[in-house]
Design an enzyme around this catalytic site. Structure first.
Site, PDB file in Angstrom:
ATOM      1  N   SER A   1       0.612  -1.472  -0.389  1.00  0.00           N
ATOM      2  CA  SER A   1       0.154   0.134  -0.112  1.00  0.00           C
ATOM      3  C   SER A   1       0.673   1.174  -0.506  1.00  0.00           C
ATOM      4  O   SER A   1       1.373   1.003  -0.729  1.00  0.00           O
ATOM      5  CB  SER A   1      -0.998   0.175   1.310  1.00  0.00           C
ATOM      6  N   HIS A   2       1.106   2.144   1.109  1.00  0.00           N
ATOM      7  CA  HIS A   2       1.160   3.557   0.817  1.00  0.00           C
ATOM      8  C   HIS A   2       2.621   3.732   1.726  1.00  0.00           C
ATOM      9  O   HIS A   2       3.485   4.005   1.931  1.00  0.00           O
ATOM     10  CB  HIS A   2       0.678   4.654   2.548  1.00  0.00           C
TER      11      HIS A   2
ATOM     12  N   ASP B   1      -2.506   6.906  -2.725  1.00  0.00           N
ATOM     13  CA  ASP B   1      -1.054   6.216  -2.972  1.00  0.00           C
ATOM     14  C   ASP B   1      -0.805   4.579  -3.610  1.00  0.00           C
ATOM     15  O   ASP B   1      -1.778   4.491  -4.589  1.00  0.00           O
ATOM     16  CB  ASP B   1      -1.604   5.420  -0.808  1.00  0.00           C
TER      17      ASP B   1
ATOM     18  N   ASP C   1      -1.444   1.328  -4.096  1.00  0.00           N
ATOM     19  CA  ASP C   1      -2.113   0.527  -4.228  1.00  0.00           C
ATOM     20  C   ASP C   1      -4.158   1.311  -4.743  1.00  0.00           C
ATOM     21  O   ASP C   1      -4.163   0.711  -5.679  1.00  0.00           O
ATOM     22  CB  ASP C   1      -2.694  -0.664  -3.522  1.00  0.00           C
TER      23      ASP C   1
ATOM     24  N   ASP D   1      -5.712   2.507  -2.955  1.00  0.00           N
ATOM     25  CA  ASP D   1      -7.480   3.103  -2.293  1.00  0.00           C
ATOM     26  C   ASP D   1      -7.697   4.104  -1.350  1.00  0.00           C
ATOM     27  O   ASP D   1      -8.352   4.425  -1.012  1.00  0.00           O
ATOM     28  CB  ASP D   1      -7.697   1.479  -1.412  1.00  0.00           C
ATOM     29  N   ARG D   2      -6.135   4.738  -1.309  1.00  0.00           N
ATOM     30  CA  ARG D   2      -6.397   6.240  -0.807  1.00  0.00           C
ATOM     31  C   ARG D   2      -6.841   6.980  -1.520  1.00  0.00           C
ATOM     32  O   ARG D   2      -6.135   7.557  -2.690  1.00  0.00           O
ATOM     33  CB  ARG D   2      -4.955   6.151  -0.192  1.00  0.00           C
TER      34      ARG D   2
ATOM     35  N   THR E   1     -10.524   0.290  13.115  1.00  0.00           N
ATOM     36  CA  THR E   1      -8.814   1.278  11.911  1.00  0.00           C
ATOM     37  C   THR E   1      -9.368   0.212  10.455  1.00  0.00           C
ATOM     38  O   THR E   1      -8.639  -1.735  11.668  1.00  0.00           O
ATOM     39  CB  THR E   1      -8.096   1.744  12.433  1.00  0.00           C
TER      40      THR E   1
ATOM     41  N   LYS F   1     -12.001   0.238   0.021  1.00  0.00           N
ATOM     42  CA  LYS F   1     -11.291   1.669   0.183  1.00  0.00           C
ATOM     43  C   LYS F   1     -10.822   2.215  -1.366  1.00  0.00           C
ATOM     44  O   LYS F   1     -10.194   1.743  -1.544  1.00  0.00           O
ATOM     45  CB  LYS F   1     -10.846   2.578   0.971  1.00  0.00           C
TER      46      LYS F   1
HETATM   47  C1  VG1 Z   1      -2.846   2.156   8.347  1.00  0.00           C
HETATM   48  C2  VG1 Z   1      -4.800   3.143   8.614  1.00  0.00           C
HETATM   49  C3  VG1 Z   1      -5.542   3.042   8.769  1.00  0.00           C
HETATM   50  C4  VG1 Z   1      -5.642   1.580   7.268  1.00  0.00           C
HETATM   51  C5  VG1 Z   1      -4.548   0.669   6.755  1.00  0.00           C
HETATM   52  C6  VG1 Z   1      -4.626   0.683   5.464  1.00  0.00           C
HETATM   53  O1  VG1 Z   1      -3.214   1.075   9.321  1.00  0.00           O
HETATM   54  O2  VG1 Z   1      -4.258   3.551   9.343  1.00  0.00           O
HETATM   55  O3  VG1 Z   1      -6.584   3.750   8.772  1.00  0.00           O
HETATM   56  O4  VG1 Z   1      -6.872   1.496   6.733  1.00  0.00           O
HETATM   57  O5  VG1 Z   1      -3.842   1.696   7.189  1.00  0.00           O
HETATM   58  O6  VG1 Z   1      -4.664   1.297   4.183  1.00  0.00           O
HETATM   59  P1  VG1 Z   1      -2.629   1.737  10.393  1.00  0.00           P
HETATM   60  O7  VG1 Z   1      -2.890   0.491  11.740  1.00  0.00           O
HETATM   61  O8  VG1 Z   1      -0.532   1.988  10.164  1.00  0.00           O
HETATM   62  O9  VG1 Z   1      -2.446   2.583  11.324  1.00  0.00           O
HETATM   63  V1  VG1 Z   1      -3.597   0.630   3.186  1.00  0.00           V
HETATM   64  O10 VG1 Z   1      -3.988   2.070   2.126  1.00  0.00           O
HETATM   65  O11 VG1 Z   1      -2.473   1.385   3.857  1.00  0.00           O
HETATM   66  O12 VG1 Z   1      -3.843  -0.930   2.409  1.00  0.00           O
HETATM   67 CO    CO Z   2      -3.332   1.556   0.483  1.00  0.00          CO
END
Ligand code: VG1
Ligand code: CO
Length: 564
Positions: A116-117, A292, A294, A296-297, A361, A393
Site C-alpha cells: 500500500s502506502h 497511494d 495501490d 485505495d487512498r 481501524t 476503499k
Molecule cells: C493504516 C491506517 C488505516 C488503514 C490501513 C490500511 O493502518 O491507519 O486506517 O486502513 O493503514 O491502509 P495502521 O494500522 O498503520 O494505522 V492501506 O492504503 O495501507 O491498505
Molecule cells: Co493503500
C-alpha cells in the site's frame, strides 16, 4: 503435455501474521527461501476444499518483487488444484480493481500484492493480502487461521516446470495441464472492468464537461498525482482518455514504477509535497489529488492547496450523495467511519436520519455491514473513502465523487467546505505519526496509558495548555462488537474523552514493517468558530496529549515524522 506437481519440504517462519491490512515485510524477508511459498500455501490451506476447481484474482501495485511473487502463486495454485487465475497484465491491479473483479467475476477470492502506502523497491516493503468472496479484506478469523497454519507448515505443493516467463506480459488465456487437470492463466486488461464500473456509478458526460469546460463555464483545472503507483494506468484511461484531461497539465507521475521513484507513495501533506508545491505555485489549479501505491487512498486539496481532511471529505460526500447516479438508483443506507476518524459524518447521518457505525481501524470492518445492506458510505481519517460499490476503499472513486459534487454545486472546494462547516460546525482534526519508534518504548507508553484506564486515574482531572482547559470525562480502550456476526475486536486504541466532546486517541500502527509507529489522533468540535487554522486551534490539546502520554519521555522523540 501434462506437468507434474511436487511436494516441497519446508519449515515455519516466525511472524507471518497479518497486521491492519495483510502481511507486510521488507522485500529481503519475502525473498528468503520458502518464505513467500509458505505464506501462499497457508492461505490456500485456510481455504481448504474450496480451493479445488476455484478461480482467484491476482494483482497488485506492481512494486518490486511482484513478478516473482506472481510466479510463485501460479506454481503453487496450479499444484493445489486451483482451476484458474485471472491476473492483471504485468501484474497490475489496484486494490479497488481487485475487489471489483472478485465481485463481478463471482470468484472465490483474490490475492493482492501490495504494501500500500509503504515505500517499495529492493530495500523497502512488499506485502500480500487475501480478499474474500465479497471482494473485501479477509476478516480477522481468517487471517488468524492463516497465521496458525504458518506456525506448523511442513510442506507446500509446487509445479516446478510450469513456464511462467513473460506469461503476464501479454493479454490472453493460457491453458496448462497440471496433474491431469486443466489449469488456466487468464491475463486481463488491468483497467477494463474497473472503468466500466465507474461509468455505471458516475455521469461521465457531465464530468467531461466539467474538466473540459464549456462556453459558459471555465474548465475545472485538476492536477492528479499518482505518485508513481498503480493508479497511473487508471488515471490515464479515466481522466485523460474518458474525461478529456490534458496528459501534460492535469496528471503527473502516472507511470507505475516498481520502487515508486524512491518516494513514499502516501498521499498526505508531507509525502505528497511535490503536488502541494505545484498547486501552491500555480493558482490556476482548482484542485489537487494524490493516491497511494495501490490506489485505495486519496488526498484532496483545493486552490492554493486548501487542505480537505479525510474526515471532512467523508462528511461532504455524505451530504451530497444525490448528485451521484449510483446512489439515486440504489438509495442511501447508513454511514460508517473508523473510530479515530473525526465525527463530522455523524452529524450528517443525524440530520439525514441514517444509521451511523463506528468501527475499528481497517477496511475489513465495513464489509459485513455492507453485505447486510446497512451501509452505503464509509471512510477513515487515513485518506480512505469508499462505498458499497466494492469492498475496499477507492481513491479514484472518491475523486470522481468530489468532481460530481463540484459539477453539481458549481462551487470551489474551499467554498463547499465553508458552507458545510456553517451548517454542521467543524471537527478540527489532526494526526501525529511517530514512525519507526523503538518497539519497546512504544509498548511502554501504551502500557502507561492503559494503566490510567485500569485505575480510573484521569477521570475528572483537568489539563490546561495555552490558556485552554480540558476535563477528562472518560477513558477506555476501544472495542467493537460486529452488529452482524457479533465477533468482538478488542484493544483498538486508547481514547481520552473530554467533557466538551474533544478527544485524544492513541494507537500503534499495524502496517509498518520495522519498529513501531505511534499514531496520536486529536479531535475537537467547534460549533461557531469554524474558520481558524486547525494546527493553531488544536495546539493546546496536542500539548495535553503529549503530557498525558509522556511520549517524549518514552520515545525520545521531540517531533512527529508526519503531521496530517
Ligand atoms: C493504516 C491506517 C488505516 C488503514 C490501513 C490500511 O493502518 O491507519 O486506517 O486502513 O493503514 O491502509 P495502521 O494500522 O498503520 O494505522 V492501506 O492504503 O495501507 O491498505
Ligand atoms: Co493503500
Amino acid at each position: 503435455m501434462s506437468l507434474a506437481s511436487v511436494i516441497v519440504e519446508t519449515k515455519p517462519f516466525e511472524g507471518q501474521n497479518a497486521g491492519t491490512s495483510g502481511l507486510r515485510k521488507k522485500v529481503k524477508v519475502f525473498m528468503e527461501k520458502h518464505y513467500t511459498e509458505n505464506f501462499i500455501q497457508c492461505i490456500l490451506n485456510t481455504l481448504g476444499d474450496k480451493i479445488v476447481g476455484s478461480t482467484l484474482i491476482v494483482g497488485g501495485d506492481g512494486r518490486y518483487f511482484s513478478k516473482q511473487a506472481i510466479n510463485t502463486i501460479i506454481r503453487i495454485a496450479s499444484a493445489n488444484g486451483v482451476s484458474k487465475l485471472i491476473i492483471g497484465q504485468l501484474g497490475l491491479l489496484s486494490t479497488p480493481a481487485v475487489s471489483n473483479l472478485i465481485r463481478n467475476q463471482k470468484v472465490l477470492g483474490g490475492i493482492v500484492l501490495t504494501a500500500s502506502h509503504n515505500p517499495g523497491g529492493i530495500r523497502h516493503d512488499f506485502g500480500i493480502k487475501y480478499n474474500i468472496e465479497n471482494g473485501g479484506p479477509a476478516p480477522t478469523h481468517f487471517t488468524n487461521d492463516v497465521y496458525e497454519h504458518t506456525k506448523k507448515i511442513t510442506s507446500y505443493k509446487f509445479t516446478p516446470k510450469l513456464e511462467t516467463d513473460r506469461l503476464i506480459d501479454v493479454l490472453g488465456t493460457n491453458t496448462f495441464n497440471v496433474d491431469g487437470r486443466d489449469f488456466v492463466v487468464e491475463v486481463i486488461d488491468s483497467t477494463a472492468d474497473y472503468v466500466k464500473l465507474m461509468k455505471e456509478i458516475f455521469d461521465f458526460k457531465k464530468l467531461r464537461t466539467l474538466i473540459r469546460g464549456t462556453e459558459q463555464r471555465a474548465a475545472f483545472n485538476v492536477l492528479i498525482d499518482s505518485m508513481n503507483g498503480v493508479t497511473g494506468v487508471y488515471v490515464r484511461r479515466i481522466f485523460v482518455e474518458e474525461l478529456g484531461a490534458s496528459p501534460d497539465n492535469n496528471v503527473f507521475r502516472i507511470v507505475p514504477l516498481d520502487n515508486f521513484g524512491e518516494i513514499h507513495p502516501d498521499p498526505n501533506l508531507v509525502y505528497a509535497k511535490d503536488l502541494v508545491d505545484k498547486i501552491q505555485a500555480n493558482p490556476a489549479y482548482d484542485m489537487g489529488v494524490a493516491f497511494d501505491g495501490d490506489g485505495d487512498r486519496n488526498m484532496i486539496i483545493g486552490k492554493n492547496a486548501f487542505f480537505v481532511t479525510p474526515s471532512d471529505s467523508l462528511a461532504v460526500i455524505a451530504n451530497n450523495l444525490e448528485c451521484i447516479p449510483y446512489f439515486k438508483k440504489h438509495g442511501v443506507r447508513g454511514f460508517a467511519r473508523s473510530m479515530p476518524t473525526a465525527a463530522a459524518v455523524d452529524r450528517v447521518a443525524e440530520k439525514l436520519g441514517k444509521e451511523m457505525f463506528e468501527v475499528p481501524t481497517g477496511w475489513k470492518f465495513f464489509g459485513n455491514l455492507m453485505d447486510a445492506g446497512r451501509l452505503s458510505l464509509c471512510g477513515e481519517e487515513s485518506f480512505g473513502t469508499g462505498s458499497d460499490h466494492i469492498r475496499e476503499k477507492d481513491g479514484i472513486w472518491a475523486v470522481l465523487a468530489w468532481l460530481s459534487i463540484i459539477e453539481h454545486k458549481n462551487m470551489s472546494i474551499e467554498d463547499i467546505l465553508k458552507e458545510h462547516w456553517n451548517i454542521y460546525g467543524r471537527n478540527y482534526f489532526t494526526r501525529y505519526d511517530y514512525e519507526e519508534v523503538e518497539s519497546d518504548a512504544a509498548d511502554k507508553m501504551m502500557k502507561h496509558l492503559e494503566n490510567f484506564i485500569a485505575t480510573d486515574g484521569l477521570i475528572g482531572k483537568s489539563f490546561s495548555s495555552n490558556g485552554k482547559s480540558y476535563k477528562v470525562a472518560k477513558m477506555d480502550n476501544f472495542s467493537y462488537v460486529d452488529p452482524i456476526d457479533h465477533s468482538v475486536t478488542k484493544n483498538q486504541g486508547v481514547r481520552v474523552l473530554f467533557d466538551d466532546g474533544s478527544r485524544l486517541v492513541y494507537r500503534l500502527s499495524g502496517t509498518g514493517s520495522s519498529g513501531a509507529t505511534i499514531r496520536v489522533y486529536i479531535d475537537s468540535y467547534e460549533k461557531k468558530d469554524v474558520l481558524s487554522d486547525a494546527q493553531e486551534m488544536l495546539k493546546p490539546l496536542v500539548n495535553i496529549g503529549l503530557e498525558i502520554s509522556q511520549l517524549k519521555q518514552f520515545t525520545g522523540r521531540d517531533a512527529p515524522t508526519v503531521i496530517t
